[in-house]
Every structure is written in C-alpha cells, then in structure tokens.
Design a protein around this motif. Sequence first.
Motif, PDB file in Angstrom:
ATOM      1  N   THR B  11     -17.836   1.421 -21.670  1.00  0.00           N
ATOM      2  CA  THR B  11     -19.080   1.751 -20.982  1.00  0.00           C
ATOM      3  C   THR B  11     -20.177   0.756 -21.374  1.00  0.00           C
ATOM      4  OG1 THR B  11     -18.427   4.039 -21.194  1.00  0.00           O
ATOM      5  CG2 THR B  11     -20.716   3.635 -20.578  1.00  0.00           C
ATOM      6  N   VAL B  12     -20.976   0.354 -20.388  1.00  0.00           N
ATOM      7  CA  VAL B  12     -22.065  -0.589 -20.671  1.00  0.00           C
ATOM      8  C   VAL B  12     -23.402   0.112 -20.495  1.00  0.00           C
ATOM      9  CG1 VAL B  12     -23.169  -2.746 -19.957  1.00  0.00           C
ATOM     10  CG2 VAL B  12     -20.673  -2.570 -19.929  1.00  0.00           C
ATOM     11  N   GLU B  13     -24.210   0.107 -21.560  1.00  0.00           N
ATOM     12  CA  GLU B  13     -25.565   0.653 -21.487  1.00  0.00           C
ATOM     13  C   GLU B  13     -26.515  -0.358 -22.112  1.00  0.00           C
ATOM     14  OE1 GLU B  13     -25.563   5.314 -22.254  1.00  0.00           O
ATOM     15  OE2 GLU B  13     -24.143   4.266 -23.568  1.00  0.00           O
ATOM     16  N   LEU B  14     -26.997  -1.255 -21.286  1.00  0.00           N
ATOM     17  CA  LEU B  14     -27.813  -2.356 -21.807  1.00  0.00           C
ATOM     18  C   LEU B  14     -29.067  -1.854 -22.518  1.00  0.00           C
ATOM     19  CD1 LEU B  14     -27.339  -4.892 -18.895  1.00  0.00           C
ATOM     20  CD2 LEU B  14     -26.480  -5.114 -21.226  1.00  0.00           C
ATOM     21  N   ASP B  15     -29.605  -0.723 -22.057  1.00  0.00           N
ATOM     22  CA  ASP B  15     -30.803  -0.162 -22.689  1.00  0.00           C
ATOM     23  C   ASP B  15     -30.569   0.199 -24.150  1.00  0.00           C
ATOM     24  OD1 ASP B  15     -32.768  -0.393 -20.856  1.00  0.00           O
ATOM     25  OD2 ASP B  15     -32.356   1.528 -19.860  1.00  0.00           O
ATOM     26  N   ARG B  16     -29.302   0.387 -24.501  1.00  0.00           N
ATOM     27  CA  ARG B  16     -28.988   0.753 -25.881  1.00  0.00           C
ATOM     28  C   ARG B  16     -28.431  -0.427 -26.688  1.00  0.00           C
ATOM     29  NH1 ARG B  16     -26.381   6.616 -25.909  1.00  0.00           N
ATOM     30  NH2 ARG B  16     -27.211   6.400 -28.027  1.00  0.00           N
ATOM     31  N   CYS B  17     -28.665  -1.617 -26.195  1.00  0.00           N
ATOM     32  CA  CYS B  17     -28.200  -2.826 -26.888  1.00  0.00           C
ATOM     33  C   CYS B  17     -29.449  -3.606 -27.325  1.00  0.00           C
ATOM     34  CB  CYS B  17     -27.354  -3.650 -25.921  1.00  0.00           C
ATOM     35  SG  CYS B  17     -26.720  -5.154 -26.646  1.00  0.00           S
ATOM     36  N   ASP B  18     -29.488  -4.011 -28.597  1.00  0.00           N
ATOM     37  CA  ASP B  18     -30.702  -4.614 -29.166  1.00  0.00           C
ATOM     38  C   ASP B  18     -30.868  -6.086 -28.774  1.00  0.00           C
ATOM     39  OD1 ASP B  18     -32.857  -5.349 -30.633  1.00  0.00           O
ATOM     40  OD2 ASP B  18     -31.878  -5.174 -32.604  1.00  0.00           O
TER      41      ASP B  18
END
Lengths: 280, 280
Positions: B11-18
């Motif tokens: 799953t990709v959640e860019l908002d949760r990647c720093d």
Amino acid sequence: MQPGEIQPGSTVELDRCDPNDTSGFTRPERDAQLELQRLRGKLQRLQELLYAGHQHRVLIVLQGMDTSGKDGTIRRVFEGVNPQSVRVARFGPPTVPELDHDFLWRIHPQVPAKGEIVIFNRSHYEDVLIARVRKLVPKETLHHRYREINGFERMLVEEGTSILKFYLHIDFREQGRRLRARLDDPSKHWKFSVSDLIDRSLWTKYIKAYNEALERTSTEWAPWIVVPANHKWYRDLTVLRSIVGTLTRFRMQFPPLAPEARTFLRGRPWGKGKLPSPVD
Amino acid sequence: MQPGEIQPGSTVELDRCDPNDTSGFTRPERDAQLELQRLRGKLQRLQELLYAGHQHRVLIVLQGMDTSGKDGTIRRVFEGVNPQSVRVARFGPPTVPELDHDFLWRIHPQVPAKGEIVIFNRSHYEDVLIARVRKLVPKETLHHRYREINGFERMLVEEGTSILKFYLHIDFREQGRRLRARLDDPSKHWKFSVSDLIDRSLWTKYIKAYNEALERTSTEWAPWIVVPANHKWYRDLTVLRSIVGTLTRFRMQFPPLAPEARTFLRGRPWGKGKLPSPVD
C-alpha cells in the motif's frame, strides 16, 4: 593559410595550415586549464539563459578526420552543461530508408529547437566528403549538393538558428600516433575499426575533398572555422571560445513573469507572498 | 510508510512518508558533498563503459509535483556526464497529433537505444495522474492504462532495458516555499506559470492519484522508488546512488578489438605498430 574563420570566397589549402598552432599560449598547461575552467563556467550560465529565454537555436557542426577529436571535444567542452537543453546527433552510415530519400532528409528533423544547443557529430557534409572520396555519387551531384547545403543552412539562419561549423584539423602523423595509441590501450579497442585504416590510406583524397567542401560552403551566414587540433587543449579552448562568444553576443536576459501570471497574481492575496490552499 | 523502493502489491500512502528523511547523514554539508563528488566520478566511468559496450539500455523516469526538483536532479546528477550518450525527453501537454493516438505513441520513439541513458522528465504517467485529477478520461480508462503501462514496461525490460522510476517526494509546505522563492527571484520568473498555482490547489487530489498510480505500477520489473526530496542534496544523492548501483551490477568491461579488426591486423606490418601510408 591561417587557422580560424574561412572568409567566403577564399582558397582553402589545409596542407598549408599548421595543426600545431597554439597562438597566444606560452604556458599552455597552466594558462589554458584556467581559461578552460573559466569559459566552461561562462558556458553553463549562458546556456541556462538560452534555455530560459527560449528564443535562440544553436547548431554546432563537428567535422574532421578519424581521431581528430570530435568525441573528445564534445565531452570536454560540454562537461558540466545541463543535459536538458544540449543534444548530440550522430550521423553514421545512412540506413536503407535514409538512402531512399534526399541527403538532407535525415538531417532536418535533428536541427535545434528554441532554447536548444544541438551538436552534429558528423553531418550532411559526409555527403560531399566520403561520398566524393569513395565515389558514391557522380561529380555533378557534388556540385548540386554544395549549393543545396548552402541553401538549407541559409534557411535555418534566416529562421533564427545560429550555426557554428568546426573543422578539427590534425595531420597525418598525429593520426598515426592516435591510431597506434588506440591499438596499444585495451580500454580503447572498442573505438578501433578496420574502416579507419582504409580511410587513412585515402588521406590525400580526403584533404582534397575537405579543401573543396570548406571553400564552397563557407558562407556569410555559416562560415567554417578551422581549428588546429593536434593539441587537444588548444582545440577545446578554440571551440569553447567560439561558442561562448556567439552566445554572449545574443545579450540574453532572464525573461520576466508571463503576462497572464502577472494579471493572475495582481490583487490576489498570494500576490503578496501567500499561495492558495488545497481544495477538497 | 518508508521511503525507498516500493514492493509490488504494498500500500502507498505518501502522506505518511517523511519528505525530510536524510537517513544516515548526520553531517550532511560535508559528508554528502564528498559522496556526491565520488558518485559522480563513478557515474562518468560507468557511462563510458555503457557507451563503449553498446549492450545495455537505461531508462530513468522522473515524476513529482511541480517544484519537486525534476530539472534540478537532472542538472545535478548528470553534470559532467558525456552528453553524447545521455538524452533528456520532456513530455509536456500532448499536441493534437499526439492526442489522436494512443497515450504510449509519443513515448515509444523516445526509449533508450543500446549504450544510451534516457531521462524522462515527466512521462506516460501523466496520463494516469493529471488525466485523473483533471478528469480528462473516464475512470475505467485509468484502470486499463495501469495494465497497459505495466505491459509496456515489461516488454522494454524483457527486451533488455533497465528502468528506474523515481518519485521525488516533497510536501505542501515545501512547495509553497519554493513557489514563493520563484516569485521573489527575477532570474526564476521564467519558471513560474499560473498552472502551477492551479495544480497546487489540487494537491490532495494529486497525492491520491500518485498513491494509486505508484501502487498499481510498482512491479517486479520496474518498481517505483520514493525519494525524500525536501532536502535537495539528499534527493540528488539517493537518485545518483540508485543509478550507480544499477550500472555497477551490469559488470561491464571495455569490449575487445572487433574480430574483423584482429584478422585484418594479424600478419600485416602495421599490426606491429606501423600503419598504412596514403595512396594516390
């Protein structure tokens, strides 16, 4: 015969032009390296302006015998330049569909767009050089082609392209040294091909072909520049100077905000430093 | 979610990647600059081998929001690389003839040849990103396109191309800082356009589109790499490392003399250091 720009209408005798010339550099190792550094920095800045301004197109044509340093010049002059607006087009032996068209058909799609520098590694000139030496076309065709090349280049210049044509000038002994160096160094074997030796045996014929081609196609709008190229540093310096000189004469500035951007920003809160927030 | 390579099916959640991540660099200014220098030198040597060997093809896809640093990455990673075998293909808004074809029609002619590195500055992914956000195609078309992209890339890889896909990851605040910097610096006004502001207002929708696209097109043969890009030095370093790693794994050698050259030279006097003289 002096190296440098060939005046339209003057006689070209490459055998009487010194490929060892290094005018004006008495301490080459130091002075030349510093000057190369300085000019490369200048080229980087000018190229950014060229790309940003999106006005001028620059076409650089590189010709010269095998081992005269076309590849080396590209590497050394353009190292550090943004690859985004510099493109190299190589013209090898024509393919079957290319031979089925006029000789400028494969050339035209490769000319630079606005903001771009394109380097031709070999070019349409092969069609009056190797074509003449290896008798691929009748003599009459060659004479048409000189005129057709001049017409084509004139059109490009009138439509806004600047053309710089460099003949990298080495002599027969220097080519021998360089070919031998290729054979002696295993990391250079990939550059060596039998056709280099065949072309070497035709040296005198090639010089004659170049003399005539340079004479017939040095025009006011696109003169040839003969670059003494036995010394690599001097070759790089001469080519770099000429390109930097041309770009400098454009007197480029960074373009201002587009009119629609100005209108859009005027009176809006983010015109004064704030930007819109995400919707949704 | 961790930055780096996206495992197929995850799953990709860019908002949760720093986007501020700079793993492993405690003294960025010094260490990173030295490392960048070292890697650039390595890239230059590897690229010469790639060009000489004429075996491998390398396709680099750069995607990211406006101001995420696609242009900067190209300039900083490839400065010093021989422009002769590196090419940048930009994909702007499609032209009328391009729209009259399938979305891969304008992409295919630009893929790398043997010995070449080609960088896509934007790519076929715009056709599932902006196309989704601005509702240019029905939702069903998007789902076909993910599959079509995966099929196209698989074909390229099976035919011998290596594909590296980088998503340059910045956050909304960083984009605001960079857009404001463009407005504050007259030498950067040419980079600014109204559509940047419109796209900015659609930030959340774009993140959703990227999440889905990265999820659906991270394959075994061409996974996406998420690059934290708020810090430019770390972005450059990550991209450079990945490219150098890929080229290193090719284990390239300079090719030997061509067989016909060896045969030709054997037993001839110039095989032992002498070269043929000119005829005529």
